[in-house]
Design a protein around this motif. Structure first.
Motif, PDB file in Angstrom:
ATOM      1  N   ALA B  18       2.570 -14.526  -6.896  1.00  0.00           N
ATOM      2  CA  ALA B  18       1.499 -13.693  -6.349  1.00  0.00           C
ATOM      3  C   ALA B  18       1.624 -13.604  -4.837  1.00  0.00           C
ATOM      4  CB  ALA B  18       0.144 -14.278  -6.740  1.00  0.00           C
ATOM      5  N   ALA B  19       1.916 -14.746  -4.198  1.00  0.00           N
ATOM      6  CA  ALA B  19       2.078 -14.737  -2.743  1.00  0.00           C
ATOM      7  C   ALA B  19       3.243 -13.838  -2.352  1.00  0.00           C
ATOM      8  CB  ALA B  19       2.324 -16.172  -2.255  1.00  0.00           C
ATOM      9  N   TYR B  20       4.343 -13.979  -3.101  1.00  0.00           N
ATOM     10  CA  TYR B  20       5.536 -13.174  -2.811  1.00  0.00           C
ATOM     11  C   TYR B  20       5.229 -11.685  -2.945  1.00  0.00           C
ATOM     12  CZ  TYR B  20      10.266 -11.377  -3.265  1.00  0.00           C
ATOM     13  OH  TYR B  20      11.402 -10.667  -3.104  1.00  0.00           O
ATOM     14  N   SER B  21       4.492 -11.325  -4.043  1.00  0.00           N
ATOM     15  CA  SER B  21       4.183  -9.918  -4.265  1.00  0.00           C
ATOM     16  C   SER B  21       3.310  -9.372  -3.147  1.00  0.00           C
ATOM     17  CB  SER B  21       3.449  -9.708  -5.588  1.00  0.00           C
ATOM     18  OG  SER B  21       3.900 -10.569  -6.551  1.00  0.00           O
ATOM     19  N   THR B  22       2.355 -10.219  -2.681  1.00  0.00           N
ATOM     20  CA  THR B  22       1.481  -9.758  -1.602  1.00  0.00           C
ATOM     21  C   THR B  22       2.283  -9.469  -0.342  1.00  0.00           C
ATOM     22  OG1 THR B  22      -0.076 -11.329  -2.522  1.00  0.00           O
ATOM     23  CG2 THR B  22      -0.710 -10.271  -0.481  1.00  0.00           C
ATOM     24  N   ILE B  23       3.234 -10.365  -0.035  1.00  0.00           N
ATOM     25  CA  ILE B  23       4.055 -10.142   1.155  1.00  0.00           C
ATOM     26  C   ILE B  23       4.851  -8.845   1.016  1.00  0.00           C
ATOM     27  CG2 ILE B  23       5.975 -11.076   2.511  1.00  0.00           C
ATOM     28  CD1 ILE B  23       4.975 -13.850   1.613  1.00  0.00           C
ATOM     29  N   GLN B  24       5.420  -8.663  -0.181  1.00  0.00           N
ATOM     30  CA  GLN B  24       6.177  -7.431  -0.448  1.00  0.00           C
ATOM     31  C   GLN B  24       5.307  -6.198  -0.266  1.00  0.00           C
ATOM     32  OE1 GLN B  24       9.073  -6.805  -3.392  1.00  0.00           O
ATOM     33  NE2 GLN B  24      10.118  -7.695  -1.603  1.00  0.00           N
ATOM     34  N   TYR B  25       4.087  -6.296  -0.809  1.00  0.00           N
ATOM     35  CA  TYR B  25       3.160  -5.165  -0.740  1.00  0.00           C
ATOM     36  C   TYR B  25       2.842  -4.830   0.705  1.00  0.00           C
ATOM     37  CZ  TYR B  25      -1.190  -2.586  -1.486  1.00  0.00           C
ATOM     38  OH  TYR B  25      -2.173  -1.652  -1.476  1.00  0.00           O
ATOM     39  N   ARG B  26       2.689  -5.889   1.532  1.00  0.00           N
ATOM     40  CA  ARG B  26       2.327  -5.647   2.927  1.00  0.00           C
ATOM     41  C   ARG B  26       3.482  -5.000   3.678  1.00  0.00           C
ATOM     42  NH1 ARG B  26      -1.885  -9.565   5.692  1.00  0.00           N
ATOM     43  NH2 ARG B  26      -1.823  -7.745   7.059  1.00  0.00           N
ATOM     44  N   THR B  27       4.703  -5.445   3.379  1.00  0.00           N
ATOM     45  CA  THR B  27       5.831  -4.789   4.058  1.00  0.00           C
ATOM     46  C   THR B  27       5.931  -3.328   3.620  1.00  0.00           C
ATOM     47  OG1 THR B  27       7.187  -5.819   2.369  1.00  0.00           O
ATOM     48  CG2 THR B  27       7.316  -6.769   4.569  1.00  0.00           C
ATOM     49  N   LEU B  28       5.636  -3.077   2.344  1.00  0.00           N
ATOM     50  CA  LEU B  28       5.657  -1.699   1.851  1.00  0.00           C
ATOM     51  C   LEU B  28       4.634  -0.854   2.589  1.00  0.00           C
ATOM     52  CD1 LEU B  28       6.927  -0.027  -0.621  1.00  0.00           C
ATOM     53  CD2 LEU B  28       4.687  -0.357  -1.669  1.00  0.00           C
ATOM     54  N   LEU B  29       3.434  -1.427   2.796  1.00  0.00           N
ATOM     55  CA  LEU B  29       2.373  -0.711   3.508  1.00  0.00           C
ATOM     56  C   LEU B  29       2.802  -0.409   4.933  1.00  0.00           C
ATOM     57  CD1 LEU B  29      -0.958  -2.415   2.421  1.00  0.00           C
ATOM     58  CD2 LEU B  29      -0.018  -0.214   1.717  1.00  0.00           C
ATOM     59  N   LYS B  30       3.519  -1.381   5.557  1.00  0.00           N
ATOM     60  CA  LYS B  30       3.971  -1.169   6.933  1.00  0.00           C
ATOM     61  C   LYS B  30       4.915   0.017   7.008  1.00  0.00           C
ATOM     62  CE  LYS B  30       3.506  -5.566   9.055  1.00  0.00           C
ATOM     63  NZ  LYS B  30       4.160  -6.873   9.067  1.00  0.00           N
ATOM     64  N   ILE B  31       5.767   0.124   5.996  1.00  0.00           N
ATOM     65  CA  ILE B  31       6.733   1.231   5.989  1.00  0.00           C
ATOM     66  C   ILE B  31       6.006   2.551   5.815  1.00  0.00           C
ATOM     67  CG2 ILE B  31       8.650   2.269   4.694  1.00  0.00           C
ATOM     68  CD1 ILE B  31       9.450  -0.641   3.998  1.00  0.00           C
ATOM     69  N   THR B  32       5.030   2.578   4.846  1.00  0.00           N
ATOM     70  CA  THR B  32       4.327   3.848   4.611  1.00  0.00           C
ATOM     71  C   THR B  32       3.206   4.071   5.609  1.00  0.00           C
ATOM     72  OG1 THR B  32       2.927   2.700   3.045  1.00  0.00           O
ATOM     73  CG2 THR B  32       4.818   3.869   2.144  1.00  0.00           C
ATOM     74  N   ASP B  33       2.989   3.086   6.545  1.00  0.00           N
ATOM     75  CA  ASP B  33       1.997   3.203   7.612  1.00  0.00           C
ATOM     76  C   ASP B  33       0.572   3.350   7.107  1.00  0.00           C
ATOM     77  OD1 ASP B  33       2.235   2.747  10.206  1.00  0.00           O
ATOM     78  OD2 ASP B  33       2.318   4.860  10.846  1.00  0.00           O
ATOM     79  N   GLU B  34       0.222   2.537   6.087  1.00  0.00           N
ATOM     80  CA  GLU B  34      -1.156   2.563   5.600  1.00  0.00           C
ATOM     81  C   GLU B  34      -1.852   1.272   5.994  1.00  0.00           C
ATOM     82  OE1 GLU B  34      -1.875   3.797   1.433  1.00  0.00           O
ATOM     83  OE2 GLU B  34       0.192   4.528   1.537  1.00  0.00           O
ATOM     84  N   GLN B  35      -3.197   1.272   5.907  1.00  0.00           N
ATOM     85  CA  GLN B  35      -3.983   0.070   6.221  1.00  0.00           C
ATOM     86  C   GLN B  35      -4.018  -0.853   5.000  1.00  0.00           C
ATOM     87  OE1 GLN B  35      -5.845  -1.339   8.734  1.00  0.00           O
ATOM     88  NE2 GLN B  35      -4.793   0.039  10.169  1.00  0.00           N
ATOM     89  N   PHE B  36      -4.009  -2.176   5.279  1.00  0.00           N
ATOM     90  CA  PHE B  36      -4.113  -3.149   4.195  1.00  0.00           C
ATOM     91  C   PHE B  36      -5.594  -3.414   3.922  1.00  0.00           C
ATOM     92  CE2 PHE B  36      -4.442  -7.546   2.712  1.00  0.00           C
ATOM     93  CZ  PHE B  36      -3.597  -7.509   1.624  1.00  0.00           C
ATOM     94  N   SER B  37      -6.057  -2.997   2.763  1.00  0.00           N
ATOM     95  CA  SER B  37      -7.478  -3.194   2.473  1.00  0.00           C
ATOM     96  C   SER B  37      -7.682  -4.327   1.472  1.00  0.00           C
ATOM     97  CB  SER B  37      -8.095  -1.908   1.934  1.00  0.00           C
ATOM     98  OG  SER B  37      -7.364  -1.493   0.794  1.00  0.00           O
ATOM     99  N   GLY B  38      -6.726  -4.583   0.623  1.00  0.00           N
ATOM    100  CA  GLY B  38      -6.870  -5.662  -0.357  1.00  0.00           C
ATOM    101  C   GLY B  38      -5.626  -5.743  -1.197  1.00  0.00           C
TER     102      GLY B  38
END
Lengths: 301, 105
Positions: B18-38
Motif C-alpha cells: 500500500a505504501a509503495y502504491s501510494t508513492i507510485q500514485y504520487r509520482t504519477l500525479l506529479k507527472i500529470t500535474d494534479e493535486q494530491f487529495s487522497g
C-alpha cells in the motif's frame, strides 16, 4: 502486596528450608521480594549460606545483598555482634558507600544511641537531600523513642515532599489509629485507596475506621467499603463479611423507630451471614456454634 | 504460532505494498500535474485489509491472554508487605533474646 499464591509459596519454602531441604537462597530472595519481616529465619538461613564459602561464592554479586539482609535481620533479633560483623565485611568491600553508611546508622539506632544515629543520618542527608529511606528512618527513630507526635510531624513533612509514597501514608494511618485519631487516619486511607484502588485491604481498613467513628452516615459508608472489599476478594475475606453484618445491625439500631421509607433491605446481611456460615463449616466446624450465636445476637438487636 | 505468524507477514507485506502504491500514485500525479487529495480507493482497501490482518496476528501470535481477576482465588491480595522502612528495633522481641548460636566465620 502478597497474593495468595505467593503466600503459599513462602510457607512451602519455609517449611522445606526448616526441615533441612534445600532452597534457602530462594526463600531468602522471596522474603526480600515480598518485604516480609521474618528476621529469625533470615538470620538462621542467611548465616548458614554466608558461612559456607562454596555457596556464598555461587551467589556472585548477590552475596553483598545477602550480607545487608542478614545485617538488618540481626539487628531486628538484637544480635548486634553479628550485625556488626556483616557491616564490617560490607565496609571493606564498599568503602565510603552511602548504603553501608545507612546500615551503620541503623546499628547505632539498634544500640539506642539516638544522638549519634541522628548525627549520622543528618550527615548522610547533607550529601543527598532526597534519600527517602533516610527520611523514613528518622520517623522510625522518633517512633522508637516513644515520641509519637514527633514521628507524625516528621511524616507529615516527608509526605509534603513525597506525596506518592503509599508506605508512608500507611504508616501515618497506623500511627493515627494507634492514637485513636480516626478522622485523621481516615484521610490517610482515602489517599491510599485513591492511589491503589485494587488493594482490598485498604478498603477494609478504611471501612473499619469509618465503623469505629460511628454515626449513621459513616456506617453507611463503611458498609459500602466492606462491600467493595468483598467484591475485590471474591467473598473470601471473613472480616469484611463480619463488617457487613455489624454495619447493617448498627444502622438498624440507629434508625429504629424512625420508620423511614429508605429502610435497608435485609438481603445483604442474610447473604453475608450465609457466606460466613459456609466458610466456617469448611474451615473450622468446631467454631460454628459460636458464629451462629453471634449472628443471632446481631439480628435480634 | 505458524498460521498466525504467516498471516502477520502477509499483513505487513500488504501494508508495504500500500505504501509503495501510494508513492507510485504520487509520482504519477506529479507527472500529470494534479493535486494530491487522497489515496485511491484500492489503496485504502489494501490498508484496511493489512490493518485487520496485522491486528489479528499481533493478538494471536504472542500467546494466550491471561485474565486480570483481582478477586480470583490465586490472585487476591492476602496481606500487605511489612513496612520495613519504618521498622524499629526496640520492640518486645528484645525481652526474649533468640537462643541461636549462629556466628559469621
Amino acid at each position: 502486596m502478597v497474593s495468595k499464591t505467593e503466600e503459599e509459596e513462602v510457607n512451602r519454602l519455609e517449611s522445606q528450608v526448616d526441615n533441612g531441604g534445600g532452597g534457602a537462597w530462594e526463600y531468602l530472595s522471596l522474603v526480600r521480594k515480598l518485604k516480609l519481616r521474618r528476621s529469625d529465619k533470615v538470620l538462621k538461613h542467611g548465616c548458614s549460606i554466608l558461612n559456607d564459602s562454596k555457596k556464598r561464592s555461587a551467589l556472585g554479586s548477590e552475596e553483598w545483598t545477602l550480607y545487608e539482609q542478614v545485617a538488618i535481620a540481626a539487628m531486628d533479633c538484637q544480635r548486634l555482634d553479628l550485625a556488626k560483623d556483616c557491616i564490617k565485611v560490607l565496609q571493606k568491600k564498599f568503602p565510603g558507600s552511602k548504603r553501608v553508611g545507612r546500615l551503620e546508622a541503623m546499628l547505632l539506632e539498634a544500640k539506642e544511641l539516638w544522638a549519634e544515629a541522628e548525627k549520622a543520618y543528618s550527615s548522610l542527608l547533607e550529601e543527598n537531600q532526597f534519600d527517602q529511606v533516610i527520611h523514613k528512618r528518622r520517623v522510625a527513630m522518633a517512633k522508637a523513642q516513644g515520641n509519637i507526635s514527633g514521628a507524625i510531624e516528621w511524616l507529615n513533612k516527608y509526605l509534603e515532599i513525597f506525596m506518592a509514597d503509599h508506605d508512608a501514608w500507611r504508616e501515618l494511618g497506623e500511627i493515627y489509629i494507634s492514637l485513636q485519631m480516626y478522622k485523621q487516619a481516615s484521610y490517610c486511607y482515602e489517599e491510599l485507596i485513591l492511589a491503589q484502588p485494587t488493594i482490598p485491604l485498604y478498603h477494609l481498613t478504611y471501612a473499619d475506621v469509618l465503623y469505629t467513628l460511628g454515626g449513621l452516615e459513616n456506617l453507611h459508608a463503611a458498609k459500602k467499603y466492606y462491600a467493595a472489599t468483598i467484591d475485590l476478594t471474591g467473598g473470601k475475606n471473613m472480616r469484611a463479611l463480619f463488617g457487613i453484618c455489624l454495619c447493617v445491625s448498627g444502622i438498624g439500631q440507629l434508625t429504629k423507630g424512625r420508620n423511614k421509607e429508605d429502610k435497608e433491605s435485609p438481603e445483604l446481611q442474610t447473604l453475608s451471614a450465609l457466606v460466613l456460615e459456609k466458610g466456617y463449616k469448611q474451615q473450622s466446624p468446631t467454631k460454628l456454634p459460636l458464629l451462629t450465636s453471634a449472628l443471632k445476637s446481631l439480628k435480634l438487636s | 504460532m505458524g498460521a498466525g505468524f504467516f498471516v502477520g507477514v502477509i499483513g505487513v507485506l500488504i501494508l508495504l505494498h500500500a505504501a509503495y502504491s501510494t508513492i507510485q500514485y504520487r509520482t504519477l500525479l506529479k507527472i500529470t500535474d494534479e493535486q494530491f487529495s487522497g489515496a485511491p480507493i484500492n489503496v485504502v482497501i489494501e490498508l484496511i485489509a493489512g490493518l485487520v490482518l496485522c491486528t489479528w496476528a499481533a493478538l494471536t501470535v504472542p500467546g494466550k491472554f491471561l485474565s486480570i481477576l483481582p478477586h480470583s482465588d490465586e490472585n487476591r491480595v492476602v496481606s500487605l508487605p511489612d513496612n520495613l522502612d519504618f521498622m524499629i528495633f526496640n520492640h518486645r522481641g528484645k525481652a526474649f533474646p533468640l537462643d541461636m548460636d549462629v556466628k559469621l566465620k
